[in-house]
Structure formats: C-alpha cells, structure tokens
Design an enzyme around this catalytic site. Structure first.
Site, PDB file in Angstrom:
ATOM      1  N   PRO A 166       0.871  -1.380   0.163  1.00 35.57           N
ATOM      2  CA  PRO A 166       0.018  -0.173   0.112  1.00 35.57           C
ATOM      3  C   PRO A 166       0.810   1.366   0.053  1.00 35.57           C
ATOM      4  O   PRO A 166       1.867   1.200   0.647  1.00 35.57           O
ATOM      5  CB  PRO A 166      -0.752  -0.415   1.591  1.00 35.57           C
ATOM      6  CG  PRO A 166      -0.709  -1.743   1.626  1.00 35.57           C
ATOM      7  CD  PRO A 166       0.671  -2.013   1.079  1.00 35.57           C
ATOM      8  N   GLU A 167       0.485   2.224  -0.707  1.00 34.40           N
ATOM      9  CA  GLU A 167       1.181   3.430  -0.574  1.00 34.40           C
ATOM     10  C   GLU A 167       0.079   4.631  -0.079  1.00 34.40           C
ATOM     11  O   GLU A 167      -0.855   4.198   0.357  1.00 34.40           O
ATOM     12  CB  GLU A 167       1.464   3.838  -2.267  1.00 34.40           C
ATOM     13  CG  GLU A 167       2.455   2.851  -2.824  1.00 34.40           C
ATOM     14  CD  GLU A 167       3.116   3.133  -4.237  1.00 34.40           C
ATOM     15  OE1 GLU A 167       3.146   4.351  -4.539  1.00 34.40           O
ATOM     16  OE2 GLU A 167       3.118   2.186  -4.989  1.00 34.40           O
ATOM     17  N   LYS A 183       2.746   6.318   5.947  1.00 37.13           N
ATOM     18  CA  LYS A 183       1.806   5.149   5.780  1.00 37.13           C
ATOM     19  C   LYS A 183       1.436   4.458   6.968  1.00 37.13           C
ATOM     20  O   LYS A 183       0.921   3.175   7.123  1.00 37.13           O
ATOM     21  CB  LYS A 183       2.646   4.104   5.047  1.00 37.13           C
ATOM     22  CG  LYS A 183       3.178   4.596   3.570  1.00 37.13           C
ATOM     23  CD  LYS A 183       3.429   3.569   2.472  1.00 37.13           C
ATOM     24  CE  LYS A 183       4.771   3.239   2.626  1.00 37.13           C
ATOM     25  NZ  LYS A 183       5.187   2.235   1.472  1.00 37.13           N
ATOM     26  N   ARG A 200      13.500  -2.720  -8.235  1.00 38.44           N
ATOM     27  CA  ARG A 200      12.219  -2.502  -8.809  1.00 38.44           C
ATOM     28  C   ARG A 200      12.253  -2.408 -10.163  1.00 38.44           C
ATOM     29  O   ARG A 200      13.088  -1.778 -10.661  1.00 38.44           O
ATOM     30  CB  ARG A 200      11.867  -1.291  -7.711  1.00 38.44           C
ATOM     31  CG  ARG A 200      11.608  -1.462  -6.236  1.00 38.44           C
ATOM     32  CD  ARG A 200      11.251  -2.573  -5.681  1.00 38.44           C
ATOM     33  NE  ARG A 200       9.952  -2.584  -5.725  1.00 38.44           N
ATOM     34  CZ  ARG A 200       8.874  -2.072  -4.954  1.00 38.44           C
ATOM     35  NH1 ARG A 200       9.475  -1.333  -3.905  1.00 38.44           N
ATOM     36  NH2 ARG A 200       7.936  -2.237  -5.081  1.00 38.44           N
TER      37      ARG A 200
END
Ligand SMILES: [Zn+2]
Length: 287
Positions: free
Chosen positions: A2-3, A58, A277
């Site tokens: 989740p961002e 977050k 990434r």
C-alpha cells in the site's frame, strides 16, 4: 505494498465506520506485531473509545480516549477489514485467499467493539504491526526521520526544492520513493509521477530544470489526490472486491505497461530495473 492513497483510503474507511465505537475486547496471536504484551493491550484497550483517525506517512493513527493512540502499519501485505452489521470495508493489501471470511488464517489481531462489530488485522507475511503510545510518545515516534507529507499545503515548491538539493545524485524515482525526502510514494505512484512530468525515472535529481521540478510537484499532488479519489488500488467494498483491483488501476498511465504503446505519444513503453524494482517509462516522451 500500500502507498499513500491506499492508506488514506483505509483511514477514511475507518473514519466512517469506527469513530465513537468502544472497544470491548482485543486479541492478537503474534507477539512481534504488538509493542507490549497482550494482557497490557487488553487492559488498555478494553473500554477505550475511538475518538479520531489520522494518518502520517503510511501509518494509521487511531486516537483513543484516555490519551492512548494506536499506530498501525500495514507494511507489505497487511490488510484491515471492518465487518459491520450491514457493511464491510477492507483496505490495504488485497488478499485473495480466505477473502470471503474473517477471521481467516491470515488474521492476527481482532478488535471487537461493544456493538459486536469487528476490525480484523490480516497479514500474509506478518510484517505489519500495531504500536500503543501515549500522546507525547506518539509525537516523538511520528517525527522519526520522516520527510514531508506530499499533500500537505506546507509541501510547496520551496520545500520540494530544498529536499531535492539534499540529494543531487539520487535518481528521480529513487528520490521519490525514499520517505526521508517525501513520504507515501512507492513503486506505482513514482512511475506515474515521472510519466506525468515527462522525466525519465533514472535521471539524476541535479539535472532537473525548474520547469521539470514544477511539473514533478504538480504530478505528486495531482496523481496522489486523484488516486485517493478513486480509492487507490485498494479494495474498499467487499461486494465489488472480486476483481481485486481498486478503481485507480484503470487510471494508471504507465505503471507496469512496459511492452505496450504509450497512451500519450504512441511510443513503446519500456522497463528498467532500479534498486531491485521494475520501473516503466516511455523513452520517447520522458527525457
Ligand atoms: Zn510516450
């Protein structure tokens, strides 16, 4: 993972559903997920009322009566699911298996409210955590090495420029993804922001022109706000959750589109590996 938009979506879901509820019981089967022994949690939480819900980076902050605060981090694979009398809300990492019911084998913490509704903390890999802090301690914890909130009105061109100056040799994507510089931006939204600003994700920060910096800032604000509007890539409604992806998935312009045609210029979207990434970008319109 989740961002910011996904965590903000969870925050708003909780805000709509658990404010004013009183915690009747709490259980947790994984000691490392909580910062005090379970009996302490039970004793502190029992009878506590949920006063407000906040977010920093977050982390979700559940403000409780009696000056206690519960910090929740979903990390890579965490998920919060509220099961109400008539509705259910889920947010965070989509967990397909065992999705139809809670608790399931990924449930590690359960809050039971006095009206018998429940909040479940599910986590496949158990990296997520809960931390119970008093007000003053909370402030200290939240200040630890975190950069500015990108959607705060204090995050201006001037602040952004100062942050960029600290890391001239960072690649732009790497800069955007480091919470020391600006919080809440991960792999998905950093790709989208670079695409918006027409800059290659692997360019160095020091090569950015003023115009590009302005576009990046605009991209950060616009894309994160739009993603929140569409509830990110998280799932906010159990009934509609079968498709797994949240509404913003349909709005993504470049993320994971390598091998396909660029929506903007028709060029070929490519991928590069950066810090482990995969990043997608269009070499024709991102320079
Ligand atoms: Zn293009």
């Amino acid at each position: 993972m989740p961002e910011l938009p996904e965590v903000e979506t969870v925050k708003r879901g909780l805000e709509k559903n658990i404010i004013s509820k009183v915690i009747a019981d709490f259980t947790c089967d994984t000691r490392k997920m909580i910062n005090h022994p379970l009996p302490f949690y039970k004793k502190t939480l029992k009878g506590s009322k949920v006063i407000k819900i906040g977010r920093r980076a977050k982390m979700i902050i559940i403000g409780l009566s009696g000056d206690w605060n519960l910090l929740a981090h979903l990390k890579m694979t965490g998920q919060l699911v509220y099961r109400g009398q008539n509705r259910s809300v889920v947010g965070g990492h989509p967990i397909k298996e065992g999705f139809e019911q809670d608790p399931n084998r990924f449930t590690h913490a359960i809050f039971t409210f006095s009206d018998k509704t429940r909040l479940y903390f599910n986590d496949v890999r158990k990296f997520g955590w809960l931390r119970l802090y008093r007000g003053a301690e909370l402030a200290k914890q939240l200040g630890h090495g975190l950069g500015p909130e990108p959607l705060d009105h204090h995050f201006t061109m001037e602040v952004f420029r100062q942050e960029l100056k600290k890391r001239p040799n960072n690649k732009i994507k790497q800069f955007l993804m480091d919470p020391k510089n600006v919080v809440g931006i991960g792999n998905i939204y950093s790709d989208e922001i670079c695409f918006f600003a027409r800059v290659r994700p692997d360019r160095k920060v020091k090569t950015l022109t003023d115009q590009e910096i302005a576009l990046l800032l605009k991209g950060i604000k616009n894309i994160l706000n739009e993603a929140i509007k569409y509830e990110g890539t998280s799932i906010s409604d159990y009934v509609n959750a079968m498709g797994e992806a949240g509404a913003y998935t349909a709005k993504l312009r470049v993320y994971q589109r390598y091998g396909k045609k660029c929506y903007r210029c028709g060029g070929n979207v490519q991928k590069i590996k950066m810090g482990g990434r995969t990043s997608s970008f269009c070499p024709r319109c991102q320079t």
